[in-house]
Scaffold this active site. Structure first.
Site, PDB file in Angstrom:
ATOM      1  CG  ASN A 149      -1.564   1.242   1.176  1.00 51.86           C
ATOM      2  OD1 ASN A 149      -2.206   1.529   0.116  1.00 51.86           O
ATOM      3  ND2 ASN A 149      -1.791   2.028   2.256  1.00 51.86           N
ATOM      4  CD  GLU A 150      -0.841   5.541   0.686  1.00 49.30           C
ATOM      5  OE1 GLU A 150      -0.182   5.599   1.700  1.00 49.30           O
ATOM      6  OE2 GLU A 150      -1.935   6.395   0.293  1.00 49.30           O
ATOM      7  CG  ASN A 151       5.683   0.151   0.516  1.00 51.35           C
ATOM      8  OD1 ASN A 151       4.887   0.761   1.231  1.00 51.35           O
ATOM      9  ND2 ASN A 151       6.190  -0.956   0.866  1.00 51.35           N
ATOM     10  CB  ALA A 202       6.676   5.643  -0.299  1.00 48.39           C
ATOM     11  CB  SER A 226      -2.931  -0.366  -4.140  1.00 48.92           C
ATOM     12  OG  SER A 226      -4.292   0.362  -4.153  1.00 48.92           O
TER      13      SER A 226
END
Length: 129
Positions: A43-45, A48, A93
């Site tokens: 999730n969001e890596n 990032a 995602s």
């Protein structure tokens, strides 16, 4: 499988087998649930790394990208698809889906409305309008 956390502090060389074992157990545990329609490695890596949430130095960036690709693309994706070939797998995602792979991970144009999925939220604005 993973949330938006900087995993660079661990050496993947020492942890890959443990991570894959844990992921395998989770996929086997959850794959019979009808509410699971898609797998996502994190999730969001990807966001990032692409947006430099962790202020990664230019010298260290290749290490982060290498570990990201190794963990999510080369290891977890293959394991999840082996354990459950009935559902698609997104590396991250939000992501640009297949386009992230074309862009060689991580995608540099995340949140493009033409590809993949997006996350949008604001603590200050009405996200519905």
């Amino acid at each position: 499988m993973f949330n938006d956390l900087n995993y660079r502090w661990i050496s993947l060389d020492n942890w890959t087998d443990i991570i894959l074992s844990a992921c395998s157990c989770e996929v086997r545990r959850l794959k019979s649930h009808p509410s699971v329609v898609i797998w996502s490695g994190n999730n969001e890596n990807e966001a990032a790394i692409a947006a430099d949430w962790f202020n990664i130095s230019a010298a260290e960036r290749p290490l982060y990208v290498r570990d990201y690709v190794s963990l999510y693309v080369e290891n977890i994706r293959d394991l999840v698809l082996l354990e459950d070939g009935t559902r698609p797998f997104l590396v991250s995602s939000p992501t640009n889906g297949v386009e992230s792979g074309v862009m060689s991970y991580p995608a540099f144009l995340l949140y493009d409305p033409h590809y993949g999925d997006t996350h949008y939220y604001s603590y200050y604005n009405d996200c519905w309008n």
